[in-house]
Scaffold this motif. Structure first.
Motif, short mmCIF file in Angstrom:
data_model
loop_
_atom_site.label_atom_id
_atom_site.label_comp_id
_atom_site.label_asym_id
_atom_site.label_seq_id
_atom_site.Cartn_x
_atom_site.Cartn_y
_atom_site.Cartn_z
N LEU A 6 0.99 -1.19 -0.21
CA LEU A 6 0.11 0.02 0.38
C LEU A 6 0.96 1.04 -0.08
O LEU A 6 0.84 2.32 -0.62
N LYS A 39 -3.23 8.74 0.02
CA LYS A 39 -4.24 7.32 -0.08
C LYS A 39 -5.33 7.49 0.13
O LYS A 39 -5.43 8.11 0.30
N GLU A 42 -9.91 4.13 0.87
CA GLU A 42 -9.79 2.30 0.67
C GLU A 42 -8.48 1.79 1.11
O GLU A 42 -9.12 0.75 2.67
N ASP A 43 -7.62 3.19 0.43
CA ASP A 43 -6.45 2.24 0.74
C ASP A 43 -5.76 2.65 2.26
O ASP A 43 -4.92 2.06 3.57
N LYS A 46 -7.21 -0.44 4.56
CA LYS A 46 -6.48 -0.93 4.60
C LYS A 46 -4.98 -0.73 5.86
O LYS A 46 -5.04 -2.09 6.61
#
Length: 143
Positions: A6, A39, A42-43, A46
């Motif tokens: 990521l 980012k 969603e990242d 994560k």
């Protein structure tokens, strides 16, 4: 999933190195240095789940102590003072842990998406006792 899936490994190395001295950790600068501010939501979610080692949906104080190691095994442990400061920044409801913000459908922890504005807006809604309408107003807060 690994953190380097990521975030850029070199950015992680530089950020962890920048805060290698005891009592030097600054979460805002660190999260910016590793690239979290750039980012997608969603990242960021994560990354949150990677740091949530016990997969409880929360990052508790014990997990926060080892947050730098969550980015790279070479990271140091945070001191108790640094851990408590990080917890205070992210614990919106005072329950002693950082969770996915239920008021935010993208589940972005507030400390990772916060802007460094000198003035913040606070939305307040109040029900009037003899009226079913709602009153809304904003209050400017200074840091």
């Amino acid at each position: 999933m690994a953190m380097t899936d990521l975030l850029n490994a070199e950015d992680i190395k530089k950020a962890v190195g920048a805060f290698s001295a005891a009592e030097s950790f600054n979460y805002k600068k660190f999260f910016e240095m590793v690239g979290l501010k750039k980012k997608s939501p969603e990242d960021v979610r994560k990354v949150f789940h990677i740091l949530d080692k016990d997969q409880s949906g929360f990052i508790e104080e014990e997990e926060l102590k080892f947050v730098l190691k969550g980015f790279t095994p070479e990271g140091r442990d945070l001191s108790d003072k640094e851990t408590k400061a990080l917890l205070a920044a992210g614990d919106k409801d005072g329950d002693g842990k950082i969770g996915a913000d239920v008021s935010n459908p993208l589940h972005i922890p507030p400390m990772w998406s916060e802007d460094d504005e000198s003035e913040k807006k606070l939305q307040v809604k109040a029900s009037l006792p003899h009226n079913t309408s709602n009153l809304s107003f904003q209050i400017g807060l200074k840091k």
